[in-house]
Design an enzyme around this catalytic site. Structure first.
Site, mmCIF file in Angstrom:
data_model
loop_
_atom_site.group_PDB
_atom_site.id
_atom_site.type_symbol
_atom_site.label_atom_id
_atom_site.label_comp_id
_atom_site.label_asym_id
_atom_site.label_seq_id
_atom_site.Cartn_x
_atom_site.Cartn_y
_atom_site.Cartn_z
ATOM 1 N N ASN A 90 0.513 10.483 3.261
ATOM 2 C CA ASN A 90 -0.167 10.804 2.265
ATOM 3 C C ASN A 90 -1.327 11.514 2.083
ATOM 4 O OD1 ASN A 90 -0.269 11.410 -0.644
ATOM 5 N ND2 ASN A 90 -0.642 9.111 -1.243
ATOM 6 N N TRP A 91 -1.720 12.778 1.914
ATOM 7 C CA TRP A 91 -3.487 13.228 2.154
ATOM 8 C C TRP A 91 -3.355 13.784 0.863
ATOM 9 C CZ3 TRP A 91 -1.200 18.872 5.189
ATOM 10 C CH2 TRP A 91 -0.872 18.282 6.182
ATOM 11 N N LYS A 92 -2.899 12.996 -0.846
ATOM 12 C CA LYS A 92 -3.949 12.965 -1.252
ATOM 13 C C LYS A 92 -4.259 14.133 -1.651
ATOM 14 C CE LYS A 92 -3.807 8.082 -0.967
ATOM 15 N NZ LYS A 92 -4.480 6.658 -1.353
ATOM 16 N N HIS B 61 3.913 6.648 -7.405
ATOM 17 C CA HIS B 61 2.173 5.606 -6.323
ATOM 18 C C HIS B 61 1.444 5.389 -7.758
ATOM 19 C CE1 HIS B 61 -1.532 5.851 -4.212
ATOM 20 N NE2 HIS B 61 -0.256 6.347 -2.839
ATOM 21 N N GLU C 113 -1.922 5.289 -8.012
ATOM 22 C CA GLU C 113 -2.466 6.420 -8.650
ATOM 23 C C GLU C 113 -2.404 6.859 -9.873
ATOM 24 O OE1 GLU C 113 -4.256 8.257 -4.923
ATOM 25 O OE2 GLU C 113 -4.914 6.272 -4.284
ATOM 26 N N GLU D 2 3.882 -0.677 -1.558
ATOM 27 C CA GLU D 2 2.006 -0.695 -1.709
ATOM 28 C C GLU D 2 1.297 -1.561 -2.422
ATOM 29 O OE1 GLU D 2 1.546 3.435 -0.071
ATOM 30 O OE2 GLU D 2 0.842 3.786 -2.524
ATOM 31 N N GLY E 143 -6.641 2.376 0.091
ATOM 32 C CA GLY E 143 -7.674 2.765 -0.002
ATOM 33 C C GLY E 143 -9.018 1.786 -0.026
ATOM 34 N N SER F 67 -3.918 0.704 3.245
ATOM 35 C CA SER F 67 -4.973 0.712 4.575
ATOM 36 C C SER F 67 -4.524 0.395 6.117
ATOM 37 C CB SER F 67 -5.979 -0.441 4.160
ATOM 38 O OG SER F 67 -6.862 0.444 3.221
#
Ligand code: PEP
Length: 269
Positions: free
Chosen positions: A12-14, A102, A104, A174, A180, A220
């Site tokens: 996941n490159w965000k 997700h 976020e 997650e 992160g 992470s």
């Protein structure tokens, strides 16, 4: 990891990498993957929308062993939704996996369980596969509410899917406190959560669906802890954020997955 479920390592490159940087990353990654035995391990890349087309061109042109992914999509196929991207558009680009729910997006974009339900339906309607993210916050974990939170999020998602869809679903456990932060869940925590997720699926869609749904761990995950995280029975792969931005590091994570599959094979033979 289970011998019959294909392992998935998803990057996941965000909101990282311009399309030019994305091209370089995927070329380097593809080169590293070409020497690996990927019969039982699938790799997906989830670039920002602006890079999907470029990544797709490189993957197709060089025939790289990378599945195309997206980080989200809208729940309608078309309409007056300024700034949104339709699942039809993603499917047309050859996207296979769409990250859905997700944390976020739940926290920053107001994605409720109801919106996640609509997105899951949209992804399946367009013949793609959702990577449904579920997980508890640090405060919920401290109060012993992990399973309650997973049941709520997963139960809501499963309620709108049929048995066939559930069987092909990818669920990413997650824990929000691990995303992160550099603090990953232990193998025991990840396996307990993955096994609980499977039991919720079994309760909703039966044992066969629970046996075929793939459960990833995300939070992470790195090249240093991947071998440990992939060492149990119920975690079928990893959803990787930060460590997927460097192609060599991400390739080392995939290498750990290939080794874990081999070890599992020799243990069961
Ligand atoms: C993620 O955001 O899905 C994720 C797992 O991020 P990170 O690996 O950076 O914790």
């Amino acid at each position: 990891m289970h011998p019959e479920r294909k392992v998935l390592v998803a990057g996941n490159w965000k909101m990282h990498h311009t399309h030019l940087e994305a091209i370089r990353l995927v070329q380097t990654l593809g080169f590293a993957l070409e020497r690996m035995d990927l019969r039982h391990v699938e790799v997906s890349a989830h670039p920002p929308f602006t890079s999907i087309r470029s990544v797709q061109t490189v993957v197709d042109g060089d025939d790289l062993p990378i599945s195309l992914g997206a980080q989200t999509c809208h729940f309608e196929d078309l309409g007056a939704f300024t700034g949104e991207v339709s699942p039809v558009m993603l499917a047309k680009l050859g996207v296979r996996y769409v990250i859905t729910g997700h944390s976020e997006r739940r926290a920053m974009c107001g994605e409720t369980d109801e919106i996640v339900q609509a997105k899951l339906k949209a992804v399946y309607r367009n013949h793609m596969v959702p990577v449904l993210c579920v997980g508890e916050s640090g405060a919920e974990r401290a109060r012993g509410l992990t399973e309650e939170r997973l049941s709520e999020q997963l139960g809501s998602a499963l309620a709108v899917l049929n048995a066939e869809q559930i069987a092909s679903l990818v669920v990413a456990y997650e824990p929000i406190w691990a995303i992160g932060t550099g603090e990953n869940a232990s193998l025991k925590d990840a396996e307990e959560a993955a096994s609980f997720i499977r039991s919720v699926v079994a309760g909703n869609a039966g044992a066969a669906a629970a046996g075929s749904v793939r459960v990833l761990y995300g939070g992470s995950a790195t090249d240093e802890n991947a071998a440990e995280l992939l060492g149990g029975d119920d975690v079928d792969g990893l959803l990787v954020g930060g460590a997927s931005l460097d192609p060599d590091r991400f390739a080392r994570i995939v290498e750990r997955a290939v080794e874990a599959v081999k070890e599992r094979g020799s243990a069961s033979s």
